[in-house]
Motif scaffolding. Structure first.
Motif, PDB file in Angstrom:
ATOM      1  N   THR A  29      57.244  21.643  42.222  1.00 15.23           N
ATOM      2  CA  THR A  29      56.754  20.265  42.183  1.00 15.23           C
ATOM      3  C   THR A  29      57.828  19.336  42.720  1.00 15.23           C
ATOM      4  O   THR A  29      59.014  19.675  42.758  1.00 15.23           O
ATOM      5  N   LYS A  37      59.628  21.472  38.706  1.00 18.87           N
ATOM      6  CA  LYS A  37      59.229  22.717  38.043  1.00 18.87           C
ATOM      7  C   LYS A  37      58.613  23.640  39.084  1.00 18.87           C
ATOM      8  O   LYS A  37      57.990  23.183  40.036  1.00 18.87           O
ATOM      9  N   VAL A  39      55.769  26.139  39.876  1.00 20.25           N
ATOM     10  CA  VAL A  39      54.424  26.438  39.388  1.00 20.25           C
ATOM     11  C   VAL A  39      53.951  27.741  40.021  1.00 20.25           C
ATOM     12  O   VAL A  39      54.114  27.959  41.225  1.00 20.25           O
ATOM     13  N   THR A 173      50.020  20.019  41.720  1.00 17.86           N
ATOM     14  CA  THR A 173      50.286  21.424  42.008  1.00 17.86           C
ATOM     15  C   THR A 173      49.587  22.310  40.984  1.00 17.86           C
ATOM     16  O   THR A 173      49.061  23.380  41.317  1.00 17.86           O
ATOM     17  N   GLU A 174      49.541  21.852  39.731  1.00 11.95           N
ATOM     18  CA  GLU A 174      48.935  22.633  38.660  1.00 11.95           C
ATOM     19  C   GLU A 174      47.419  22.786  38.831  1.00 11.95           C
ATOM     20  O   GLU A 174      46.811  23.635  38.177  1.00 11.95           O
ATOM     21  N   TYR A 209      54.059  28.041  34.535  1.00 10.93           N
ATOM     22  CA  TYR A 209      55.375  27.715  35.069  1.00 10.93           C
ATOM     23  C   TYR A 209      56.283  28.940  35.044  1.00 10.93           C
ATOM     24  O   TYR A 209      56.340  29.664  34.045  1.00 10.93           O
ATOM     25  N   THR A 216      54.307  26.460  29.585  1.00 13.50           N
ATOM     26  CA  THR A 216      52.995  26.927  30.046  1.00 13.50           C
ATOM     27  C   THR A 216      51.968  26.845  28.915  1.00 13.50           C
ATOM     28  O   THR A 216      50.861  26.339  29.101  1.00 13.50           O
ATOM     29  N   TYR A 230      44.154  22.137  31.552  1.00  6.70           N
ATOM     30  CA  TYR A 230      45.451  21.612  32.003  1.00  6.70           C
ATOM     31  C   TYR A 230      45.620  20.188  31.503  1.00  6.70           C
ATOM     32  O   TYR A 230      44.795  19.317  31.796  1.00  6.70           O
TER      33      TYR A 230
END
Length: 353
Positions: A29, A37, A39, A173-174, A209, A216, A230
């Motif tokens: 990210t 982080k 991902v 991104t997640e 993660y 996570t 999420y």
């Protein structure tokens, strides 16, 4: 696991193999408000996102104008691959001339698409208002996806006036990139508000993660019925199927004992003529504990006193007196590789002052 390459052509060459396998892809990210982080995103989630995008806006040829190390750039390559088209690359520094040159390389027989951040769109719109060639290039795209940060309404209106077909996206991104287009979730994506926070479920969610099971588990909770969600960290609402994002839960200062959302302040400030590209940052304040500062690029001859007065009045009316910005700081606004403002860096610089 595979890392995304910084070389878009090399990544495009290996993408068919990556997408046909089961190994997830690692995407870091941008860290615009905190520590970056890593991902872990499955290829199934990437394909689900790209397929849902095609179902919403169509498919065709894509122009890559974003770094492929980030999910927005990577998804341009994934969408082009699934559509069976060759991506066109904007090489070197992003300029209106470079964008026009890249657009001219795109096939005339296919629908054209690209993905940009608001700062890039602002550069192109400003040029298009005086240069017909830039306007023609922008209008040749079936859809221009805009994401990465909030799209200021004045910029959206200027683009609309030029006949540019812009779609505002929301995601991360997640979520394998944008999963809400102009407020409407993509097919298969469920967005709801839980405890004041926007929470997302669907086939585009990342696995978690890298090396951080605790984060996570906290960020991707599982319902009793097995539905995995999420937690976005964003506040907002969902009414009649339309998602509205109001800000980050953690982008809040306490000024004079009052919680102030800097995202809300920034949205109001950007509605003031002359402040369309402002960034609002929170800093320590001896009197109020914390205060907000409007950060602007240096412009010779600008009347900062009048701009600040207009901004304070607008914020006081829309949010309340406690949210009024304290001052304007003129400086270059640093950008992360993703195109987002480096808010952490600016906050640190302003705090040192």
């Amino acid at each position: 696991m595979s890392d995304t390459s910084s070389d878009p052509r090399a990544l495009a060459a290996t993408l068919p193999t990556l997408l046909s396998g089961v190994e997830p892809i690692l995407i870091t990210t941008s860290g615009s408000t905190g520590v970056p982080k890593t991902v872990v995103v499955s290829t199934a989630a990437l394909r689900a996102s790209a397929t849902a995008t095609a179902a919403r806006i169509g498919e065709g040829a894509w122009l890559l104008a974003l770094p492929v190390a980030y999910v927005a750039g990577l998804q341009v390559l994934v969408r082009a691959h699934l559509a069976g088209t060759r991506p066109v690359y904007l090489d070197g520094r992003f300029t209106p001339d470079a964008f026009v040159a890249a657009a001219h390389e795109m096939p005339v027989s296919a629908s054209r698409y690209t993905s940009l951040v608001p700062a890039q769109l602002a550069t192109l719109v400003s040029a298009a208002e005086t240069e017909p060639g830039v306007q023609d290039a922008l209008r040749s795209f079936e859809t221009i996806l805009i994401g990465g940060q909030a799209l200021p309404l004045p910029l959206r209106e200027r683009a609309d006036a030029l006949g540019i077909r812009v779609v505002r996206t929301y995601g991360s991104t997640e979520t394998s990139g944008g999963c809400v287009y102009d407020g409407v979730p993509l097919d298969g994506v469920d967005v709801r508000v839980i405890g004041g926070e926007l929470v997302i479920a669907g086939p585009t969610l990342a696995d978690g993660y890298l090396g951080d099971d605790a984060l996570t588990t906290a960020t991707f909770p599982v319902d009793p019925d097995g539905t995995r969600r999420y937690r976005t960290g964003d506040t907002g609402s969902v009414e009649d199927g339309v998602v509205r994002v109001t800000g980050r839960r953690d982008n809040v200062i306490v000024s004079g004992g009052v919680n102030v959302s800097l995202d809300r302040v920034e949205a109001v400030v950007r509605g003031v003529p002359g402040l369309e590209h402002a960034v609002v940052i929170g800093v320590p304040d001896e009197r109020w504990g914390e205060a907000s500062v409007i950060v602007l690029e240096s412009i010779e001859g600008a009347d900062d006193a009048a701009l600040l007065e207009a901004a304070r009045a607008a914020v006081a009316e829309a949010i309340g007196p406690a949210a009024r910005p304290a001052r304007i700081a003129r400086r270059a606004i640093p950008q992360l590789p993703s195109g987002k403002p480096d808010r952490t860096g600016m906050r640190q610089d302003l705090a040192r002052e």
